[in-house]
Design an enzyme around this catalytic site. Structure first.
Site, PDB file in Angstrom:
ATOM      1  N   TYR A  61       0.842  -1.198   0.000  1.00 25.38           N
ATOM      2  CA  TYR A  61       0.000   0.000   0.000  1.00 25.38           C
ATOM      3  C   TYR A  61       0.875   1.244   0.000  1.00 25.38           C
ATOM      4  CZ  TYR A  61       1.099   0.637   4.918  1.00 25.38           C
ATOM      5  OH  TYR A  61       1.768   0.844   6.102  1.00 25.38           O
ATOM      6  N   CYS A  62       0.244   2.358  -0.331  1.00 23.61           N
ATOM      7  CA  CYS A  62       0.920   3.654  -0.190  1.00 23.61           C
ATOM      8  C   CYS A  62      -0.072   4.638   0.420  1.00 23.61           C
ATOM      9  CB  CYS A  62       1.587   4.117  -1.477  1.00 23.61           C
ATOM     10  SG  CYS A  62       0.573   4.248  -2.941  1.00 23.61           S
ATOM     11  N   ALA A  63      -0.034   5.894   0.010  1.00 25.65           N
ATOM     12  CA  ALA A  63      -0.795   6.923   0.714  1.00 25.65           C
ATOM     13  C   ALA A  63      -2.299   6.889   0.447  1.00 25.65           C
ATOM     14  CB  ALA A  63      -0.240   8.303   0.361  1.00 25.65           C
ATOM     15  N   CYS A  67      -1.820   7.785  -5.191  1.00 27.08           N
ATOM     16  CA  CYS A  67      -0.418   7.364  -5.108  1.00 27.08           C
ATOM     17  C   CYS A  67      -0.207   6.108  -5.959  1.00 27.08           C
ATOM     18  CB  CYS A  67      -0.067   7.079  -3.644  1.00 27.08           C
ATOM     19  SG  CYS A  67       1.621   6.531  -3.388  1.00 27.08           S
TER      20      CYS A  67
END
Length: 107
Positions: A61-63, A67
Site C-alpha cells: 500500500y501507499c498513501a 499514489c
C-alpha cells in the site's frame, strides 16, 4: 485487497505481510500495524532479504488512490516471482479514515 480484508487478517492472525511503499519519513509518521517499509524504488534491491518467502501473502500500500508507488511495487514483485502479491489501492488514508490504528516508528 480491501481494508476490511486486511483488518480481518490482522484480527484473526491470518498470515499477511504488509509493505508500505512510501519513503521512510512517511512510514515513520505512521503505518499499518506490523507493516514493513520498502519504498517502491528499493523493491528490487531489498525484496530478496526483506521478503524471503515468495509464496507468502503480501499486501502493498501507499498513501491513497492517487499514489502509484504501491502499483509499481506490486508489478515489480510479481515480475520477480512473488505469487501472492496484492495491492491495497486506497492505502493509508482509507485505513485512517476508518479509524483503524496505525503505528509510529521510534526514531
Amino acid at each position: 485487497m480491501t481494508r476490511d480484508e486486511i483488518k480481518h487478517r490482522l484480527d484473526t492472525g491470518e498470515p499477511v505481510t504488509l509493505v508500505e511503499a512510501l519513503p521512510r519519513k512517511y512510514y515513520d509518521d505512521g503505518h499499518l500495524p506490523g507493516a514493513i517499509n520498502i519504498p517502491h524504488d528499493e523493491v528490487r534491491a531489498r525484496a530478496g532479504s526483506d521478503l524471503s518467502d515468495k509464496n507468502a501473502t503480501i499486501v502493498v500500500y501507499c498513501a491513497s488512490t492517487e499514489c502509484r508507488n504501491s502499483r509499481i511495487a506490486v508489478q515489480m514483485l510479481s515480475s520477480m516471482g512473488y505469487q501472492r502479491v496484492f495491492e491495497y489501492v486506497e492505502g493509508k488514508q482509507d485505513w485512517m479514515e476508518a479509524g483503524y490504528p496505525i503505528e509510529k516508528s521510534d526514531t
